[in-house]
Enzyme design. Structure first.
Site, PDB file in Angstrom:
ATOM      1  CG  ASN A 179       3.782   0.117   2.157  1.00  0.00           C
ATOM      2  OD1 ASN A 179       3.339  -0.808   1.483  1.00  0.00           O
ATOM      3  ND2 ASN A 179       4.902   0.749   1.846  1.00  0.00           N
ATOM      4  N   GLY A 180       2.806  -2.878   3.722  1.00  0.00           N
ATOM      5  CA  GLY A 180       3.659  -4.056   3.805  1.00  0.00           C
ATOM      6  C   GLY A 180       2.867  -5.326   4.007  1.00  0.00           C
ATOM      7  CD  GLU A 181       0.977  -8.247   2.288  1.00  0.00           C
ATOM      8  OE1 GLU A 181       0.409  -8.884   3.216  1.00  0.00           O
ATOM      9  OE2 GLU A 181       0.362  -7.621   1.406  1.00  0.00           O
ATOM     10  CG  ASP A 238      -1.001  -8.095   6.966  1.00  0.00           C
ATOM     11  OD1 ASP A 238      -1.953  -7.400   6.582  1.00  0.00           O
ATOM     12  OD2 ASP A 238       0.084  -8.154   6.340  1.00  0.00           O
ATOM     13  NE  ARG A 255      -6.872  -3.758   1.915  1.00  0.00           N
ATOM     14  CZ  ARG A 255      -7.901  -4.594   2.063  1.00  0.00           C
ATOM     15  NH1 ARG A 255      -9.127  -4.177   1.806  1.00  0.00           N
ATOM     16  NH2 ARG A 255      -7.711  -5.832   2.462  1.00  0.00           N
ATOM     17  CG  LEU A 256      -1.779  -4.027  -4.346  1.00  0.00           C
ATOM     18  CD1 LEU A 256      -2.653  -3.890  -5.585  1.00  0.00           C
ATOM     19  CD2 LEU A 256      -0.305  -4.092  -4.739  1.00  0.00           C
ATOM     20  CB  CYS A 284      -0.897   0.016   1.245  1.00  0.00           C
ATOM     21  SG  CYS A 284      -1.851  -1.495   1.494  1.00  0.00           S
ATOM     22  CB  SER A 337      12.488 -10.594  -6.262  1.00  0.00           C
ATOM     23  OG  SER A 337      13.013  -9.990  -5.096  1.00  0.00           O
ATOM     24  N   GLY A 338      14.660 -12.683  -5.914  1.00  0.00           N
ATOM     25  CA  GLY A 338      15.876 -13.170  -5.265  1.00  0.00           C
ATOM     26  C   GLY A 338      16.756 -12.066  -4.722  1.00  0.00           C
TER      27      GLY A 338
END
Length: 660
Positions: free
Chosen positions: A80-82, A107, A54-55, A2, A394-395
């Site tokens: 913003n985040g997870e 969350d 918000r996404l 977000c 991603s790596g």
């Protein structure tokens, strides 16, 4: 994923409606970060407002709407985040009898319940995730800004406005702060000088005077009203200014020291790493929306995809990008790995003209000067992935953790050979490397199988000039325009920003380089690049290597399990080779490059010359046109490759032009 923003007035008095409208306007500047929902909240008595876009990734229902209040009403959050382990946190709260009546399964709601029970720092320490948080404590009239351990999610703060509207402002991107009424911060010349040296603006600086980045792993608390003016320099952990206080809630330095005190035996390293990475990938593969992964065919991304596919019930969606220019297309390697693993692989092939079309978007996308030219292919692969998925793994972080950059090998080795030489002899050797043109070196060494040896030998020659220790050699290796370049008019002496140092476990020179990259280059270049490029197309990216439990484990592993002879990432390769044959992976590291240097001599020449025009530079008054002109002419001649130096100037000029 977000976007969040907000402000606290120095003197309350703005109406609630005006507070919410201002926060909503600031949040609207971040709409690309969150196209699914938007909200604003205000406390008129305290003069504080929060805005959010918000996404939706977890809990797509209205129960995930932000800003969100805790069950008791004490806390209000814009997040913003997870938080990948939020279900485990919910279970722990339930077991402790501290779980509220859950309204949904986001969350964000889990975090608020944790803050109520464990406190802010206690909750963050239990959390596995990436985040930037603004939290208002209604009872204590305290604002807390928090950033994740490695800086995956951005967070800026500072002061804006005049008179009754003077406020402490904050947000996910600078464009949200610029949307506050009366924002008038000027370019910080010290930041500009640091940017031209490093190709990014290092935290805690931003390109604007008086606007700062919150450092990774830090908490900034504002108790009651902010001071009317900000400090002359950014706060460092442990410092206070008026009602502001900055502290670390997690420290990589501490993780390094703890790892040195409790090292893993070599036989334990690979099994422990494989298990911890599997768990990190499992947690980060949870989402209520379509999910995939980037796959370049290199060690890092291949490992993440291999562990994803091993735990998936159907083919993983993987994405790569291919280029028409010879020597820059890595897509066949990615395709081979994808075929072996059985992923549903998509490769987007782009022509040079399509790639160059991204350049005008960069100033708005990155918000401040940013000169890692891999920003362009990163944006293109994010754009391609977003057509199919909302989340991509991603790596990123693998190079800094496991020893993936050439400087970790060659820097200490070269210094072992030349460090004991008298200073004059060492400088003579450096001049000898620079006396032969890069093209001539390439011709002489073409049969050795090296990639652009002339450019690398010139970089080494420049790095050796003025270096008296291996740490100074490292500083020069990561600099483009040299320290003290004098390019920025009125900047004064350029000084290095202080870095916290571990008290143990970093005697090895390569380990110090890896630590410093993880503290600077990783958050301020790599993670910044991925965040802005992905968020520009509303794509969430996740980085399993930066699960802090993985990082803490890696710093317990013996150094030779990372750098082994001439091989980097030894232990990580051993994990990967359980899933992918060596023959598909073993090749020289190429990076995510595009032929910008060639374009500057051709299709981009008119664009570049307009931005580098001596009259324009003198009128603007920021940069000395003389060294820029020398670099430009030498680059056009083809005898020297000044792509990186010129790109840094061009990205500043393009940003400056776009910000007017």
């Amino acid at each position: 994923m977000c976007g969040m923003t907000g402000f606290v007035l120095a003197h309350a008095g703005m109406s609630g409606a005006r507070l919410r409208a201002t926060a909503a306007t600031m949040a609207a500047a971040l709409r690309h970060r969150g196209p699914d929902d938007a909200g604003a909240w205000a406390d008129e008595q305290a003069g504080v407002a929060l805005g959010h876009v918000r996404l939706a990734i977890l809990d797509l229902s209205p129960a995930g709407h932000q800003p969100m209040a805790s069950d008791s009403g004490r806390y209000v959050i814009a997040f913003n985040g997870e938080i990948y382990n939020h279900l485990a946190l919910r279970a722990a709260l339930q077991a402790a009898g501290a779980a509220p009546p859950w309204r949904g399964h986001s969350d964000t709601e889990t975090l608020l319940a944790g803050f109520e029970h464990w406190g802010v720092a206690g909750t963050l320490e239990r959390s596995v995730g990436m985040f930037a948080i603004a939290l208002w404590d209604v009872h204590a009239r305290t604002l807390t800004l928090a950033r994740d351990r490695f800086g995956e999610k951005p967070l800026y703060y500072g002061w804006a406005g005049r008179g009754a509207e003077r406020a402490f402002v904050f947000g996910s991107e600078l464009k949200a702060l610029r949307a506050y009424p009366g924002f008038d911060a000027g370019v910080c010349r010290e930041s500009l000088a640091q940017y031209l040296r490093l190709m990014y603006v290092p935290a805690p600086l931003s390109i604007y005077q008086g606007i700062y980045k919150l450092q990774p792993g830090c908490l900034l608390t504002l108790r009651d009203a902010p001071p009317g003016q900000g400090p002359d320099a950014p706060l460092l952990p442990g410092e206070e200014y008026g009602t502001l206080a900055l502290q670390r809630w997690w420290s990589l330095a501490r993780a390094v020291s703890d790892g040195a005190r409790a090292p893993l035996a070599e036989a334990e390293a690979v099994p422990a790493l494989a298990a911890q990475l599997r768990e990190a990938v499992r947690l980060q593969s949870l989402a209520d929306v379509p999910l995939g992964a980037f796959l370049s065919g290199g060690v890092d991304s291949a490992t993440i995809v291999a562990l994803m596919q091993a735990q998936a019930s159907r083919p993983v969606q993987t994405f790569t990008i291919g280029f028409e220019e010879a020597g820059f297309d890595e897509s066949p390697h990615a395709r081979a790995v994808a075929q072996h693993l059985g992923t549903n692989h998509q490769a987007l092939f782009v022509a040079a003209a399509q790639t160059r079309e991204v350049i005008p978007l960069l100033p708005q996308m990155f918000d401040e000067p940013f000169a890692d030219s891999s920003q362009i292919p990163t944006y293109l692969v994010c754009q391609a992935a977003r057509r199919q998925v909302t989340v991509a793994l991603s790596g990123d972080g693998g190079d800094e953790l496991f020893g993936g950059y050439n400087r970790y090998f060659w820097g200490p080795r070269i210094w072992q050979r030349v460090g004991a030489w008298p200073h004059g002899l060492r400088q003579a050797g450096a001049r000898g490397l620079l006396a032969v043109s890069p093209g001539r070196w390439d011709a002489w060494l073409s049969r050795a199988g090296l990639v652009r040896p002339g450019e690398k030998l010139h970089k080494l020659g420049r790095a050796l000039q003025g270096a008296n220790t291996v740490d100074e050699l490292y500083a020069n290796l990561v600099s483009e325009w040299p320290a003290g370049h004098g390019l920025v008019l009125g900047a004064g002496k350029i000084t290095d920003l202080p870095l916290p140092q571990p008290d143990a476990g970093i005697e090895d020179a390569a380990a110090r380089m890896m630590y410093r990259d993880a503290m600077t280059y990783l958050p301020d270049d790599i993670l910044c690049k991925v965040d802005r490029a992905a968020m520009a197309v509303s794509l969430e990216t996740r980085t399993p290597f930066l699960d802090h439990r993985v990082a803490e484990l890696v710093w317990r592993m013996p150094m030779h399990t990372k750098l082994s002879g001439d091989v980097g990432k030894w232990a990580l390769r051993e994990v990967l080779y359980e899933h992918v044959p060596r023959a598909l992976i073993e090749r020289p590291k190429a990076g995510f490059a595009i032929p910008v240097g060639q374009w500057l001599r051709g299709a981009l020449r008119d664009w570049a010359e307009a931005l580098l025009d001596e009259c324009v530079l003198r009128e603007q008054g920021y940069l000395d046109p003389r060294p820029i002109g020398v670099a430009w002419r030498q680059h056009l001649s083809g005898r020297y490759d000044w792509t990186a130096r010129l790109w840094s100037v061009l990205m500043f000029q393009a940003w400056l032009e776009a910000s007017r």
